[in-house]
Design an enzyme around this catalytic site. Structure first.
Site, PDB file in Angstrom:
ATOM      1  CG  LEU A 148      -1.945  -1.082   1.384  1.00  0.00           C
ATOM      2  CD1 LEU A 148      -2.707  -0.912   2.694  1.00  0.00           C
ATOM      3  CD2 LEU A 148      -2.913  -1.082   0.210  1.00  0.00           C
ATOM      4  CG  ASP A 149       0.369   4.410  -2.851  1.00  0.00           C
ATOM      5  OD1 ASP A 149       1.161   3.596  -3.368  1.00  0.00           O
ATOM      6  OD2 ASP A 149      -0.491   5.036  -3.501  1.00  0.00           O
ATOM      7  CE1 TYR A 150       5.544   7.107   5.565  1.00  0.00           C
ATOM      8  CE2 TYR A 150       4.310   9.005   4.752  1.00  0.00           C
ATOM      9  CZ  TYR A 150       5.103   8.413   5.720  1.00  0.00           C
ATOM     10  OH  TYR A 150       5.447   9.120   6.852  1.00  0.00           O
TER      11      TYR A 150
END
Length: 223
Positions: A69-71
Site C-alpha cells: 500500500l502507498d505510504y
C-alpha cells in the site's frame, strides 16, 4: 556488559515500536491493518527501515511482502509467513483473483453514481514517484468506482481496482477531475487542514492459499 553484547542490544528495537494491528493470523500468513503515513516495506537508509514488513519479521520471525500500500494509504495488507505462501498469494494477485475494495473521499461536484476509468499509466520520471496517464507508453489500468455517500463538496466512493498499477486509484480519480482529498501528489486543492490522504484499503477477499476456502477481511473506514 561487554561491547559485543551492547552491539547486539542495539539491533533489537523497543517492544512498543513493534505493535501491529493484526486482523487475522494463521501458520501461513497474517492480515494487518496498516496505519496511514507508514511504509509497507523498508526504504533506503536507516531512517526508512521501520515498516510493516520490518515489524512483522520481528514479531513472526519470517515475513514476506505479498503486495504494498502507498505510504499515505491505510488499510488491509497481506504478509506471508513462509516463502511457499508468498509464492501462492503472489500468484493470486498476478492472476487477479483477489478482490480488493477501497474507500475514498473525493472532491468536486456530482459526477454520477458509478463509472469505469480505463486509462494507461506510466511513471512520470522527472517527478517520481508521481505517475501519469500515457496512451502511448502506459500500461493498461482499469478502475471501477461507485458513489456511496454525498456531502457538501465531496463524495465518499467505493473503488475497485481491476489492475494494480502504482498510484492507480489516485491518478485515475484525478484524471476525471475528482482528486482524492489530502493527496499530496494529485490533489490541487489540498490545504493545511487535510491531515491525511483519505484513501483506505477496506476489503480483501481471496481463496486461502492452502485450505482453498474463500475468505473475506474488512477494515472499517477510519474517516
Amino acid at each position: 556488559m561487554d561491547l559485543a553484547a551492547q552491539q547486539n542490544l542495539t539491533l533489537v528495537p523497543p517492544a512498543q515500536s513493534l505493535v501491529l494491528e493484526v486482523i487475522y493470523e494463521d501458520e501461513w500468513f497474517a492480515v494487518i491493518n496498516k496505519p496511514e503515513n507508514f511504509l509497507s516495506v523498508p526504504g533506503r537508509g536507516e531512517d526508512k527501515k521501520d515498516s510493516i514488513i520490518y515489524r512483522a519479521q520481528h514479531i513472526f520471525g519470517e515475513a514476506h511482502a505479498v503486495h504494498r500500500l502507498d505510504y499515505a494509504t491505510s488499510g488491509l495488507i497481506l504478509v506471508a509467513k513462509t516463502l511457499e505462501c508468498h509464492r501462492r498469494l503472489s500468484e493470486h494477485f498476478r492472476e487477479r483473483i483477489v478482490e480488493k475494495e477501497y474507500r475514498a473521499i473525493v472532491r468536486g461536484p456530482y459526477f454520477g453514481d458509478y463509472g469505469i476509468v480505463k486509462k494507461p499509466l506510466r511513471c512520470d520520471w522527472p517527478n517520481r514517484p508521481r505517475q501519469q496517464v500515457c496512451k502511448e507508453w502506459g500500461k493498461p489500468a482499469e478502475t471501477h468506482w461507485k458513489l456511496l455517500n454525498k456531502e457538501l463538496n465531496s463524495f465518499c466512493i467505493q473503488l475497485l481496482p481491476i489492475t494494480g498499477r502504482s498510484h492507480q486509484l489516485r491518478v485515475h480519480m484525478q484524471s476525471i477531475g475528482h482528486s482524492i482529498v489530502g493527496d499530496e501528489f494529485y490533489d490541487e486543492a489540498i490545504d493545511k487542514g487535510d491531515k491525511r490522504l483519505l484513501l483506505h484499503a477496506y476489503r480483501l477477499e481471496f481463496h486461502h492459499p492452502f485450505t482453498k476456502a474463500w475468505i473475506k477481511f474488512v477494515s472499517p473506514c477510519p474517516f
